[in-house]
Design an enzyme around this catalytic site. Structure first.
Site, short mmCIF file in Angstrom:
data_model
loop_
_atom_site.label_atom_id
_atom_site.label_comp_id
_atom_site.label_asym_id
_atom_site.label_seq_id
_atom_site.Cartn_x
_atom_site.Cartn_y
_atom_site.Cartn_z
N GLY A 11 69.40 -23.15 96.78
CA GLY A 11 68.39 -24.19 96.58
C GLY A 11 67.02 -23.55 96.38
O GLY A 11 65.99 -24.18 96.64
N GLY A 12 67.01 -22.32 95.90
CA GLY A 12 65.77 -21.56 95.79
C GLY A 12 64.83 -22.03 94.69
O GLY A 12 63.67 -21.61 94.66
N THR A 13 65.29 -22.89 93.80
CA THR A 13 64.40 -23.43 92.77
C THR A 13 63.82 -24.78 93.17
O THR A 13 63.06 -25.37 92.40
CB THR A 13 65.13 -23.57 91.42
OG1 THR A 13 66.22 -24.50 91.57
CG2 THR A 13 65.66 -22.22 90.95
N GLY A 17 62.50 -24.39 98.82
CA GLY A 17 63.21 -23.16 98.49
C GLY A 17 62.33 -22.13 97.80
O GLY A 17 62.41 -20.93 98.09
N ARG A 36 73.10 -22.05 89.20
CA ARG A 36 74.20 -22.49 88.37
C ARG A 36 74.00 -21.96 86.95
O ARG A 36 73.07 -21.22 86.68
CB ARG A 36 74.27 -24.02 88.38
CG ARG A 36 74.69 -24.59 89.73
CD ARG A 36 74.48 -26.08 89.77
NE ARG A 36 73.06 -26.42 89.74
CZ ARG A 36 72.61 -27.66 89.66
NH1 ARG A 36 73.46 -28.67 89.57
NH2 ARG A 36 71.31 -27.89 89.66
N LYS A 45 62.27 -24.84 85.11
CA LYS A 45 63.07 -23.99 85.99
C LYS A 45 63.42 -22.68 85.32
O LYS A 45 63.54 -21.65 85.98
CB LYS A 45 64.32 -24.74 86.46
CG LYS A 45 64.03 -25.81 87.50
CD LYS A 45 65.25 -26.20 88.28
CE LYS A 45 64.90 -27.15 89.42
NZ LYS A 45 66.06 -27.53 90.24
N LYS A 134 72.73 -34.48 109.28
CA LYS A 134 72.24 -33.13 109.58
C LYS A 134 72.82 -32.63 110.91
O LYS A 134 73.18 -31.46 111.04
CB LYS A 134 70.72 -33.12 109.64
CG LYS A 134 70.04 -33.19 108.28
CD LYS A 134 68.54 -32.95 108.42
CE LYS A 134 67.87 -32.81 107.08
NZ LYS A 134 66.42 -32.49 107.20
N ARG A 138 75.19 -29.26 111.97
CA ARG A 138 74.97 -28.36 113.11
C ARG A 138 76.27 -28.17 113.89
O ARG A 138 76.64 -27.04 114.24
CB ARG A 138 73.89 -28.93 114.03
CG ARG A 138 72.47 -28.86 113.52
CD ARG A 138 71.49 -29.29 114.59
NE ARG A 138 70.10 -29.15 114.18
CZ ARG A 138 69.05 -29.23 114.98
NH1 ARG A 138 69.25 -29.47 116.29
NH2 ARG A 138 67.82 -29.07 114.53
#
Length: 310
Positions: A11-13, A17, A36, A45, A134, A138
């Site tokens: 999710g770095g873009t 992220g 991807r 992007k 969420k 965990r």
């Protein structure tokens, strides 16, 4: 000199992220970003990926829905940080499965950025289900015995402060402000750059292993009324204040469709129920970021709002 930890951001873009990628590079960590097929990226992007490459970031082709490619990517790193979008929270079980198979990950930080989801008393639907999703991630991480750190950074400054949480606004108000309930519930807001810095600092810290890192800078804990007062002082003007009682807030949530009902439910949890500040300190399960890393100069709310003064 010991080798630096290799970090993979999934999710770095995306919004947060990108900041974590930057913080990882600045810390000198070999940084990897899962992407991807590049042909599916819009031009903005594509430009970001070009920038990543110029910074020495390794782009690993893969997809959380392609198990083999995900395992192959994970085997090349030491730590995995997920910043996937809200609609993919449940699908992090696929990352968990890949980490389990890879067997080499020293730490997993899931996309758990926000309030502490193990302490959400007072939240109502549809926000309650989001927090519960969420929390389930965990529990899945813990059940698989995967080393982890959860990051509770509470409120993103850009999300709440860029408009002072005013509907359909593009900047903080200059004339009138809508306040939910009495406006006295305390909340916590952090600049995303600081969140990223603290996250990367926690990666190798034995004190944060299998614990939650709470990012609660004292100067950034304020009620909505206090934020409004701070803003009024900056613009030298008193705003007209319109209060919406809690029962009306709840009716508005019930009468709205997604995503508006989700936004309203989240604001109800934060500004009416004060879920961000209801948690009591417990050193056995949590670490305070500003106490653990006092050398980090975080952005105060006062400083953050200065960017909107013209």
């Amino acid at each position: 000199m010991a080798e630096k930890t290799r970090i993979l951001i999934i999710g770095g873009t995306r919004h947060l992220g990108k900041f974590i990628v930057e913080a990882s590079v600045e810390a000198g960590n070999p940084t990897f970003v899962l992407i991807r097929d590049s042909t599916r990226f819009p031009s903005a992007k594509s430009q970001l990926l070009t920038t990543f490459k110029s910074r020495g970031i390794t782009l690993l082709h893969g997809d959380i829905y392609d198990h083999d490619s995900l395992v192959m990517a994970i085997k090349q790193v030491d730590v995995v940080i997920s910043t996937v979008s809200t609609d993919l929270i449940d699908d992090q079980v696929k990352i968990i499965a890949a980490i389990k198979e890879a067997g080499n990950v020293k730490r997993f930080i899931p996309s758990d950025f926000g309030t502490d989801v193990d302490n959400i008393e007072g939240a109502i639907e549809p926000a309650a289900s989001f927090f519960e999703a969420k929390a389930k991630i965990r529990r899945a991480i813990e059940a698989e015995g995967i080393p982890y750190t959860y990051i509770s950074c509470y409120g993103f400054a850009s999300y709440f402060l860029d408009t002072l949480a005013q509907e359909n606004a593009t900047s903080p108000p200059r004339d009138k402000v809508v306040i939910l309930s009495d406006g006295n519930a305390k909340a916590i807001f952090n600049d995303e750059r600081d969140i990223a810095t603290y996250t990367v600092r926690a990666v190798d810290d034995p004190k944060t292993l299998n614990r939650t890192l709470h990012i609660r800078p004292p100067a950034n804990i304020m009620s909505f009324n206090e934020v409004v007062s701070l803003w009024e002082r900056k613009i030298c003007k008193t705003l007209e204040k319109v209060h919406i009682p809690e029962d009306q807030v709840i009716r508005n949530i019930q009468e709205s469709s997604f995503p508006k009902n989700f936004v309203l439910a989240l604001e109800h949890a934060v500004f009416v129920k004060g879920i961000m500040t209801s948690l009591q300190k417990n050193p056995s399960v949590g670490v305070e970021a500003t106490e653990r890393y006092p050398d980090v100069k975080y952005t105060t709310l006062d400083e953050y709002l200065n960017q909107f003064i013209q």
